[in-house]
Design a protein around this motif. Sequence first.
Motif, mmCIF file in Angstrom:
data_model
loop_
_atom_site.group_PDB
_atom_site.id
_atom_site.type_symbol
_atom_site.label_atom_id
_atom_site.label_comp_id
_atom_site.label_asym_id
_atom_site.label_seq_id
_atom_site.Cartn_x
_atom_site.Cartn_y
_atom_site.Cartn_z
ATOM 1 N N TYR A 114 25.426 7.039 -11.977
ATOM 2 C CA TYR A 114 26.732 7.344 -11.394
ATOM 3 C C TYR A 114 27.828 6.830 -12.312
ATOM 4 C CZ TYR A 114 26.729 2.441 -9.778
ATOM 5 O OH TYR A 114 26.681 1.067 -9.701
ATOM 6 N N LEU A 115 29.010 7.451 -12.197
ATOM 7 C CA LEU A 115 30.190 7.013 -12.932
ATOM 8 C C LEU A 115 30.876 5.916 -12.128
ATOM 9 C CD1 LEU A 115 32.170 7.542 -15.344
ATOM 10 C CD2 LEU A 115 33.401 9.079 -13.786
ATOM 11 N N GLU A 197 31.727 -7.727 -21.348
ATOM 12 C CA GLU A 197 31.421 -7.991 -22.756
ATOM 13 C C GLU A 197 31.505 -6.727 -23.590
ATOM 14 O OE1 GLU A 197 27.599 -9.790 -22.414
ATOM 15 O OE2 GLU A 197 28.390 -11.783 -21.906
ATOM 16 N N SER A 198 31.077 -5.615 -23.015
ATOM 17 C CA SER A 198 31.153 -4.336 -23.736
ATOM 18 C C SER A 198 32.597 -3.930 -23.961
ATOM 19 C CB SER A 198 30.406 -3.243 -22.965
ATOM 20 O OG SER A 198 29.033 -3.533 -22.862
ATOM 21 N N THR A 199 33.447 -4.162 -22.971
ATOM 22 C CA THR A 199 34.869 -3.842 -23.125
ATOM 23 C C THR A 199 35.497 -4.687 -24.219
ATOM 24 O OG1 THR A 199 35.076 -3.138 -20.821
ATOM 25 C CG2 THR A 199 37.098 -3.851 -21.940
ATOM 26 N N ILE A 200 35.160 -5.958 -24.264
ATOM 27 C CA ILE A 200 35.672 -6.837 -25.314
ATOM 28 C C ILE A 200 35.209 -6.342 -26.689
ATOM 29 C CG2 ILE A 200 35.521 -9.181 -26.269
ATOM 30 C CD1 ILE A 200 35.396 -10.175 -23.326
ATOM 31 N N ALA A 201 33.947 -5.882 -26.767
ATOM 32 C CA ALA A 201 33.429 -5.361 -28.030
ATOM 33 C C ALA A 201 34.163 -4.090 -28.444
ATOM 34 C CB ALA A 201 31.931 -5.098 -27.909
ATOM 35 N N THR A 222 38.638 1.056 -20.786
ATOM 36 C CA THR A 222 37.293 1.616 -20.876
ATOM 37 C C THR A 222 36.837 2.070 -19.493
ATOM 38 O OG1 THR A 222 36.269 -0.557 -20.516
ATOM 39 C CG2 THR A 222 36.608 0.134 -22.803
ATOM 40 N N GLU A 223 35.932 3.032 -19.500
ATOM 41 C CA GLU A 223 35.209 3.438 -18.298
ATOM 42 C C GLU A 223 33.735 3.526 -18.661
ATOM 43 O OE1 GLU A 223 36.845 6.664 -15.951
ATOM 44 O OE2 GLU A 223 38.803 6.409 -16.908
ATOM 45 N N PHE A 224 32.871 3.383 -17.661
ATOM 46 C CA PHE A 224 31.434 3.348 -17.918
ATOM 47 C C PHE A 224 30.681 4.150 -16.863
ATOM 48 C CE2 PHE A 224 33.056 -0.379 -20.046
ATOM 49 C CZ PHE A 224 32.275 -0.516 -21.177
ATOM 50 N N LEU A 225 29.481 4.590 -17.253
ATOM 51 C CA LEU A 225 28.550 5.148 -16.287
ATOM 52 C C LEU A 225 27.286 4.315 -16.312
ATOM 53 C CD1 LEU A 225 26.035 6.935 -17.781
ATOM 54 C CD2 LEU A 225 27.978 8.407 -18.308
ATOM 55 N N LEU A 232 24.329 0.590 -18.947
ATOM 56 C CA LEU A 232 25.712 1.047 -19.007
ATOM 57 C C LEU A 232 25.946 1.874 -20.265
ATOM 58 C CD1 LEU A 232 27.705 -2.154 -17.952
ATOM 59 C CD2 LEU A 232 27.310 -0.105 -16.592
ATOM 60 N N LEU A 233 26.659 2.992 -20.106
ATOM 61 C CA LEU A 233 27.111 3.790 -21.236
ATOM 62 C C LEU A 233 28.629 3.875 -21.187
ATOM 63 C CD1 LEU A 233 24.763 6.947 -21.419
ATOM 64 C CD2 LEU A 233 24.585 4.790 -22.694
ATOM 65 N N LEU A 234 29.271 3.702 -22.329
ATOM 66 C CA LEU A 234 30.712 3.868 -22.421
ATOM 67 C C LEU A 234 31.063 5.337 -22.212
ATOM 68 C CD1 LEU A 234 33.463 2.525 -23.190
ATOM 69 C CD2 LEU A 234 32.984 3.261 -25.532
#
Length: 333
Positions: A114-115, A197-201, A222-225, A232-234
């Motif tokens: 899901y998104l 952490e992914s958003t910071i990256a 950022t948004e993720f699914l 998680l995928l960006l």
Amino acid sequence: MTAPMPSDPRSTVPVLHSTKRTTVLRPPTATREGVGEFEYTDRYSVFHYGPMPDAIPGKGEAACRMAVFNFALLEEAGVRTHFRRQSTPNRIEFSLARLPETLDHPPTPQSGNYLLPLQVLFRNELPPGSSVHRRLASGDLSPADLGLDAVPAVGERLPQPTIEYATTREPVNRFLTRADAQRLSGLDDRLFRVLRESTIAVNGVLSDHAAGVGLNHCDGKTEFLVTGNQELLLADSPGTPDESRLMFDGVHCGKQILRDWYVRSGNEVPVGRLIADGVPRRQWPQPASLPPAFVPAMTNLYQALCERWTGEHHWNAPSLEAATRAVRALTEE
């Protein structure tokens, strides 16, 4: 509120505030991501109104090419994304997740892909136009929330990037506490930590690239699914002018220029007040069109920005120095 993904494999999905058209090529299921297509249009959106009256020729292709470049940059840095391929100069295919049918009972990763109905916002500095200045003035935000001892000056660079959370599927998106954001996302502690952490990256990769080509990457989102494998995928299109605030030599390289004209000329559309007063969207006032000189100047700006950002040359665009000088002259008239 956006409807769940339709079952028609070629249906177009309306998205609030977006100027991208989303087409479902293969519907997602609980166990398998689908395939979607973004068409990056030449429209722009300000004030949560949705697409405004004017088109900016070339904007869509410029944003698309920047998005494709950024996906490659981020994948190389180890950030997994939903990008699949570029299908035309202004279209990409991407892995498509389901939209939660309701925000009252958020899904969990165990329920299938899901998104996330959530955006993660990062800020590196506070240029003119940043909502932080308004929120500080109204008391909705305090300097301590930003890790500061006093109200920051316009244009101040923050000692370290800040992270905030907001909704994505409401008529006017709301800022959320960290706890509310985690509840809405349906993520456990580990995945919510990965989200941050992914958003910071992502911010680090995009900010470093911006600095390397002479730009300031002031803020973005950022948004993720969540995949069927609970990873998680960006998603969306990070680092493009619609998702990030980019500046060159003190000039905004995106729609803030247009937002400022509407405010300065007294043509701002009071979307928040219209919604609070219960005015049906069909009765909202039609926004004023831009002055004619703005459209070619913005075309040049988007194309010059894309060419500076990607190092690729697809148009007979002016240099970014010349494009921003032209925009500055318009805004100072």
